[in-house]
Design an enzyme around this catalytic site. Structure first.
Site, PDB file in Angstrom:
ATOM      1  CG  LEU A  88      -6.151   3.394   4.637  1.00 43.23           C
ATOM      2  CD1 LEU A  88      -4.808   3.541   5.328  1.00 43.23           C
ATOM      3  CD2 LEU A  88      -7.048   4.590   4.939  1.00 43.23           C
ATOM      4  CD  GLN A 100      -2.976  -0.921   2.296  1.00 39.62           C
ATOM      5  OE1 GLN A 100      -2.699  -1.416   3.372  1.00 39.62           O
ATOM      6  NE2 GLN A 100      -4.103  -0.242   2.102  1.00 39.62           N
TER       7      GLN A 100
END
Ligand code: ZN
Length: 165
Positions: free
Chosen positions: A90, A51
């Protein structure tokens, strides 16, 4: 420590199988520190290295009111039960959806000093562990929803809080 930009779907780094961390050197420790800072800056309760654009098997977890911690080369060694939970990510901003997760999991891995340890996670912690380890295998929660029309905007009121992991 620095907040790093969060990779967003459909960035290809999110779809790669991340590589095992061969040795926890200074760059991995910096990665862990930056991941923790990035997780908190985005109000997340977990983050996986892909990420932040790094295809390595490393995750961080930050449960409310508990010390954040990292797991290097995490592996799920036991899963118990099934439950349906709301989930968000996210890397998939603005969306949430219901997925199946375990009631509890046991994960083994290394801490930031290279020491082996195990963590047992129930409920939110178990969900976060499964979600972050999915990231290391190139899997997103949107792959786990029953159908894409079960996804909804995160702003919509849902039963209970939707944690972003
Ligand atoms: Zn995620």
């Amino acid at each position: 420590m620095a907040v790093r930009p969060v990779s967003k779907h459909p960035d290809t780094v999110l779809r790669q199988k991340a590589k095992k961390v061969p040795v926890i050197d200074k760059s991995v420790k910096t990665l862990i520190d930056d991941m923790i800072e990035t997780m908190f800056a985005n109000n997340g309760c977990g983050l996986a290295a892909p990420q932040v654009g790094v295809s390595l098997r490393c995750i961080v977890i930050g449960m409310p009111e508990e010390e954040p911690f990292a797991i290097v080369n995490p592996e799920i060694v036991k899963r118990v039960g099934d439950r349906d939970v709301e989930e968000a990510c996210l890397s998939v901003p603005g969306l949430a959806g219901e997925v199946k997760r375990s009631v509890s999991v046991i994960v083994k891995g290394l801490d930031r000093y290279g020491k082996p340890f195990r963590v047992k996670g129930r409920e939110l912690l178990g969900q976060a562990l499964e979600h972050e380890i999915d990231h290391l295998n190139g899997v997103l929660f949107i792959d786990r929803v029953e159908s894409l029309d079960k996804l909804h905007k995160k702003e919509q009121p849902v039963s209970g809080a939707t944690e972003t992991v």
